[in-house]
Enzyme design. Structure first.
Site, mmCIF file in Angstrom:
data_model
loop_
_atom_site.group_PDB
_atom_site.id
_atom_site.type_symbol
_atom_site.label_atom_id
_atom_site.label_comp_id
_atom_site.label_asym_id
_atom_site.label_seq_id
_atom_site.Cartn_x
_atom_site.Cartn_y
_atom_site.Cartn_z
ATOM 1 N N GLU A 175 0.202 -6.651 17.935
ATOM 2 C CA GLU A 175 0.861 -7.892 17.468
ATOM 3 C C GLU A 175 2.429 -8.183 17.565
ATOM 4 O O GLU A 175 2.853 -9.304 17.714
ATOM 5 C CB GLU A 175 0.488 -7.920 16.003
ATOM 6 C CG GLU A 175 1.334 -6.865 14.840
ATOM 7 C CD GLU A 175 0.814 -6.385 13.891
ATOM 8 O OE1 GLU A 175 -0.506 -6.655 13.570
ATOM 9 O OE2 GLU A 175 1.537 -5.782 12.926
ATOM 10 N N GLU A 201 -7.207 -5.563 21.619
ATOM 11 C CA GLU A 201 -6.124 -5.818 20.944
ATOM 12 C C GLU A 201 -4.966 -6.538 21.939
ATOM 13 O O GLU A 201 -3.837 -6.896 21.637
ATOM 14 C CB GLU A 201 -5.476 -4.263 20.693
ATOM 15 C CG GLU A 201 -4.325 -4.316 19.772
ATOM 16 C CD GLU A 201 -4.661 -4.683 18.515
ATOM 17 O OE1 GLU A 201 -4.163 -5.908 18.049
ATOM 18 O OE2 GLU A 201 -5.619 -4.133 17.657
ATOM 19 N N LYS A 204 -10.505 -7.581 14.500
ATOM 20 C CA LYS A 204 -9.423 -7.960 15.622
ATOM 21 C C LYS A 204 -9.133 -9.274 15.719
ATOM 22 O O LYS A 204 -9.399 -10.031 16.751
ATOM 23 C CB LYS A 204 -9.918 -7.132 16.960
ATOM 24 C CG LYS A 204 -9.608 -5.765 16.950
ATOM 25 C CD LYS A 204 -8.375 -5.184 16.696
ATOM 26 C CE LYS A 204 -8.216 -4.102 15.735
ATOM 27 N NZ LYS A 204 -7.034 -3.722 15.211
ATOM 28 N N GLN A 257 0.926 -1.240 0.074
ATOM 29 C CA GLN A 257 -0.036 0.067 -0.119
ATOM 30 C C GLN A 257 0.720 1.240 -0.011
ATOM 31 O O GLN A 257 0.692 2.216 -0.620
ATOM 32 C CB GLN A 257 -0.921 -0.121 1.213
ATOM 33 C CG GLN A 257 -1.955 -0.863 1.325
ATOM 34 C CD GLN A 257 -2.798 -1.018 2.340
ATOM 35 O OE1 GLN A 257 -3.228 0.004 3.012
ATOM 36 N NE2 GLN A 257 -3.554 -2.278 2.774
ATOM 37 N N ASP A 306 -2.621 -1.698 16.876
ATOM 38 C CA ASP A 306 -2.586 -2.797 16.177
ATOM 39 C C ASP A 306 -0.933 -3.379 15.918
ATOM 40 O O ASP A 306 -0.605 -4.425 16.066
ATOM 41 C CB ASP A 306 -2.864 -2.761 14.934
ATOM 42 C CG ASP A 306 -3.305 -4.069 14.093
ATOM 43 O OD1 ASP A 306 -4.384 -4.866 14.348
ATOM 44 O OD2 ASP A 306 -2.426 -4.616 13.476
HETATM 45 N N1 LIG Z 1 -3.737 -10.718 8.605
HETATM 46 C C1 LIG Z 1 -4.861 -10.150 9.199
HETATM 47 O O1 LIG Z 1 -5.806 -10.955 9.693
HETATM 48 C C2 LIG Z 1 -5.373 -8.701 9.429
HETATM 49 C C3 LIG Z 1 -4.767 -8.136 8.531
HETATM 50 N N2 LIG Z 1 -5.140 -6.386 8.471
HETATM 51 C C4 LIG Z 1 -4.672 -5.670 7.583
HETATM 52 O O2 LIG Z 1 -5.382 -6.143 6.209
HETATM 53 C C5 LIG Z 1 -4.480 -5.807 5.296
HETATM 54 C C6 LIG Z 1 -4.026 -6.893 4.361
HETATM 55 O O3 LIG Z 1 -3.231 -7.774 5.184
HETATM 56 P P1 LIG Z 1 -3.294 -9.401 4.996
HETATM 57 O O4 LIG Z 1 -4.565 -9.877 4.453
HETATM 58 O O5 LIG Z 1 -2.640 -10.000 6.183
HETATM 59 O O6 LIG Z 1 -2.299 -9.421 3.899
HETATM 60 P P2 LIG Z 1 -0.756 -9.474 3.616
HETATM 61 O O7 LIG Z 1 0.034 -8.460 4.750
HETATM 62 O O8 LIG Z 1 -0.150 -10.941 3.879
HETATM 63 O O9 LIG Z 1 -0.451 -9.139 1.992
HETATM 64 C C7 LIG Z 1 -0.599 -10.155 1.034
HETATM 65 C C8 LIG Z 1 -1.375 -9.703 -0.228
HETATM 66 O O10 LIG Z 1 -0.610 -8.521 -0.666
HETATM 67 C C9 LIG Z 1 -0.640 -8.598 -1.934
HETATM 68 N N3 LIG Z 1 0.530 -7.735 -2.484
HETATM 69 C C10 LIG Z 1 1.946 -7.877 -1.879
HETATM 70 N N4 LIG Z 1 2.609 -7.028 -2.731
HETATM 71 C C11 LIG Z 1 1.745 -6.574 -3.689
HETATM 72 C C12 LIG Z 1 2.202 -5.834 -4.842
HETATM 73 N N5 LIG Z 1 3.308 -5.068 -5.023
HETATM 74 N N6 LIG Z 1 1.140 -5.315 -5.534
HETATM 75 C C13 LIG Z 1 -0.066 -5.938 -5.184
HETATM 76 N N7 LIG Z 1 -0.348 -6.748 -4.392
HETATM 77 C C14 LIG Z 1 0.663 -7.110 -3.570
HETATM 78 C C15 LIG Z 1 -0.368 -9.915 -2.254
HETATM 79 O O11 LIG Z 1 -0.662 -10.622 -3.631
HETATM 80 P P3 LIG Z 1 -0.336 -11.864 -3.876
HETATM 81 O O12 LIG Z 1 -1.655 -12.577 -3.746
HETATM 82 O O13 LIG Z 1 -0.402 -11.566 -5.594
HETATM 83 O O14 LIG Z 1 0.904 -12.379 -3.533
HETATM 84 C C16 LIG Z 1 -1.244 -10.518 -1.162
HETATM 85 O O15 LIG Z 1 -2.456 -10.669 -1.976
HETATM 86 C C17 LIG Z 1 -3.275 -4.832 5.810
HETATM 87 O O16 LIG Z 1 -3.671 -3.559 5.844
HETATM 88 C C18 LIG Z 1 -3.408 -5.566 7.142
HETATM 89 O O17 LIG Z 1 -2.881 -4.744 8.035
HETATM 90 C C19 LIG Z 1 -5.911 -6.259 9.298
HETATM 91 C C20 LIG Z 1 -6.594 -7.052 10.202
HETATM 92 C C21 LIG Z 1 -6.094 -8.347 10.492
HETATM 93 C C1 LIG Z 2 -2.309 -9.888 15.158
HETATM 94 C C2 LIG Z 2 -1.942 -9.633 13.804
HETATM 95 C C3 LIG Z 2 -2.943 -8.913 13.204
HETATM 96 O O1 LIG Z 2 -2.861 -7.485 13.639
HETATM 97 C C4 LIG Z 2 -4.351 -9.404 13.126
HETATM 98 C C5 LIG Z 2 -4.568 -10.742 12.638
HETATM 99 O O2 LIG Z 2 -5.160 -8.675 13.577
HETATM 100 C C6 LIG Z 2 -2.430 -8.838 11.640
HETATM 101 O O3 LIG Z 2 -1.824 -7.889 11.311
HETATM 102 O O4 LIG Z 2 -2.453 -9.753 11.054
HETATM 103 MG MG LIG Z 3 -4.560 -6.816 14.273
HETATM 104 MG MG LIG Z 4 -1.871 -6.184 12.270
#
Ligand SMILES: NC(=O)C1=CN([C@@H]2O[C@H](COP(=O)(O)OP(=O)(O)OC[C@H]3O[C@@H](n4cnc5c(N)ncnc54)[C@H](OP(=O)(O)O)[C@@H]3O)[C@@H](O)[C@H]2O)C=CC1
Ligand SMILES: CC[C@](O)(C(C)=O)C(=O)O
Ligand SMILES: [Mg+2]
Ligand SMILES: [Mg+2]
Length: 515
Positions: free
Chosen positions: A248, A414, A181, A134, A244
């Site tokens: 984590e 959190e 969360k 992002q 957040d």
């Molecule tokens: N993980 C969680 O449970 C939580 C995450 N969040 C937030 O949600 C958002 C997404 O996080 P999360 O789901 O964990 O995903 P990740 O942080 O694991 O990112 C993975 C995704 O990013 C894509 N990506 C990485 N680099 C690029 C790029 N250069 N161009 C386009 N796409 C790219 C990947 O694409 P590809 O599939 O092609 O590899 C994949 O789909 C973040 O803002 C995170 O902080 C919020 C709450 C909890």
């Molecule tokens: C605890 C990790 C987290 O913030 C989440 C699952 O809420 C994440 O960035 O994956």
């Molecule tokens: Mg979180």
């Molecule tokens: Mg997080």
């Protein structure tokens, strides 16, 4: 060290909100009141009104959150008969393309496409690519969005980045965040279980950063309800990213990993077999302590101990609280200064050369695999020393957040609910990597960076203090017993139905790929 002598900053200024669509509710946490919206499937008929004007939702990415959020949104909107297309947008050549197709998104039905094309056609862009991506691509993303479209985030990270480089979101667009969360697979898993139990799911915070249309709050609330959140609480994007990223690195992932590693070694030094040491450290936390916290609160762990074990708990708690808090405050400062955000972005830029490494190939987790295979769920010990270290670290995390002015709902979710309801069950099921690597890139990198710091400081300061006969800190224990957070945890727990996440081989978890 006088634990009670802290001066809390005023609670983060919440904007306050009202809804034209959903009923709000006031909840008392200690000496404060917060407004929340309770979720539930019975509210799905209100979703068309909340999503008024939205014809296409573009969910961008397919990491941990996107598969869960896209499928939950699609199912909930279908259930209420809303004519809204949920479309996945992925980068060219994405390895996730096939996985999105497997669960029913397709090019033919125009529910799967190249990310910038999807962004340009969406009324709500739910941006779920990694935070580092992002930060790299935000200009092109903003430019691709159509006039009047809303930017939806699940993290405040991008705002933190823009703040640090002196930039802003385009002023003519609504910017909202709905931040579950809990990790993505748990957002989907509990939603599926919630089909039988109204309101089961993962709580979300929400923030309205820009509201040009006047509809942003209801859209955010509708999004959270469609995800299956038991309740939604207000935050700001700044408060969200600080809590957040901090959480984590602390008790949710990094600290619990460090605690287990340090205790596993300590117990073996004291003469336990590796299997027993794993049982008394990791298993005791994930199979016993967090279950008590989830159902009865934090203090119940202490209350359930006999007199002799209470003394062991107090000894471990007294020695661990301050060293854990020192690292936690350092993490908070690194996050709020923007340093940790820069670290994540720089790691993202190095990823091709230095991929995220494997964390569970070590002896601890190999032994853990054996222990899990022979597990007797009913007879997992509650080790009072382990409990003292774990609870002290959780309480230190809570205290830093309260001192920094975060609202109780954010602090409790959190630091407590997410640990016990969403994350530790995954560690219990398949070890530390299954928990950490089902989380975001931001979380994976931060957990890897900070876990060793907890491991070392506990070993170097806390356990040596115990071994040198340090006295119990009566004042600290009294503060723990009468802490205001216990009532707040109780209130938050009342707002969600008692459903344990049930994990089995066929979870909806995206397969963990360690590059
Ligand atoms: N993980 C969680 O449970 C939580 C995450 N969040 C937030 O949600 C958002 C997404 O996080 P999360 O789901 O964990 O995903 P990740 O942080 O694991 O990112 C993975 C995704 O990013 C894509 N990506 C990485 N680099 C690029 C790029 N250069 N161009 C386009 N796409 C790219 C990947 O694409 P590809 O599939 O092609 O590899 C994949 O789909 C973040 O803002 C995170 O902080 C919020 C709450 C909890
Ligand atoms: C605890 C990790 C987290 O913030 C989440 C699952 O809420 C994440 O960035 O994956
Ligand atoms: Mg979180
Ligand atoms: Mg997080």
């Amino acid at each position: 060290f006088a634990p009670s002598a802290f001066t809390a900053k005023p609670t983060t200024a919440l904007q306050g909100f009202s809804s034209k669509v959903f009923e709000t509710q006031e909840v008392s946490f200690a000496d404060t009141k917060e407004t929340i919206v309770k979720g539930g499937r019975d509210l799905f008929p209100l979703l068309p009104k909340a999503f008024e004007g939205i014809e296409r939702i573009g969910v961008i990415g397919w990491g941990s959150q996107a598969p869960a959020q896209a499928q939950n949104l699609k199912d909930s909107l279908a259930e209420c008969g809303a004519d809204i297309k949920v479309t996945i947008g992925l980068r060219e050549g994405s390895s996730s393309w096939e996985q999105a197709k497997e669960v029913g998104f397709s090019e033919d039905e125009e529910t799967l496409g190249e990310m910038f094309d999807v962004i340009s056609k969406s009324d709500l862009v739910v941006l779920l690519i990694s935070d580092a991506a992002q930060a790299k691509l935000y200009k092109e993303i903003f430019e691709a969005m159509k006039p009047g479209a809303t930017l939806g985030l699940s993290h405040g990270f991008l705002l933190g980045h823009l703040d640090s480089i002196g930039e802003k979101f385009p002023e003519d667009m609504d910017v909202i965040a709905v931040c579950p969360k809990g990790m993505g697979p748990s957002v989907r898993r509990l939603y599926e279980q919630g089909k039988e139990v109204n309101g089961a799911g993962i709580n979300s915070s929400f923030g309205v950063h820009q509201d040009v249309s006047g509809k942003a709050t209801d859209l955010a609330l509708g999004w959270g309800i469609a995800l299956g959140s038991p309740f939604m609480f207000e935050t700001t994007l700044r408060s969200e990213y600080k809590s957040d990223i901090y959480g984590e690195r602390g008790i949710l992932l990094g600290a619990v990993h460090g605690i287990v590693e340090s205790l596993y070694r300590r117990y073996q030094r004291q003469g336990m077999s590796p299997e027993q040491a794993f049982l008394e450290s990791s298993e005791s936390i994930t199979g016993n302590i967090v279950k008590i916290i989830s159902t009865q609160g934090i203090k119940a762990v202490y209350d359930s101990l006999n007199d002799e074990d209470k003394v062991t708990f107090q000894t471990a708690y007294s020695a661990s609280y301050k060293p854990a808090k020192e690292i936690l405050q350092e993490i908070y400062d690194e996050v709020s200064s923007g340093n940790e955000i820069r670290t994540v972005i720089m790691h993202g830029a190095r990823l091709d050369r230095y991929p995220v490494g494997k964390i569970d190939g070590t002896d601890t987790w190999k032994v853990g695999e054996k222990v899990r295979a022979e597990r007797d769920e009913e007879n997992i010990p509650l080790n009072p020393f382990t409990a003292g270290v774990y609870v002290a670290t959780m309480m230190a995390q809570i205290d830093v957040l309260l001192e920094e002015g975060h609202p109780y709902s954010e602090v409790v979710n959190e630091s407590v609910i997410e640990a016990v309801d969403s994350l530790c069950p995954y560690m219990h099921y398949r070890g530390v990597a299954f928990m950490v690597d089902n989380c975001s890139f931001t979380a994976k990198t931060g957990s890897r960076k900070w876990a060793p710091r907890f491991d070392y400081i506990l070993d170097q300061l806390a356990y040596t203090a115990v071994d040198n006969g340090a006295a119990i800190n009566e004042e600290l224990i009294a503060d723990f017993e009468k802490h205001t957070v216990h009532q707040a945890v109780e209130e938050c727990c009342k707002l969600r139905p008692a459903v344990d996440i049930s994990l089995f081989a066929e979870t909806s978890t995206k397969e963990i790929v360690i590059q």
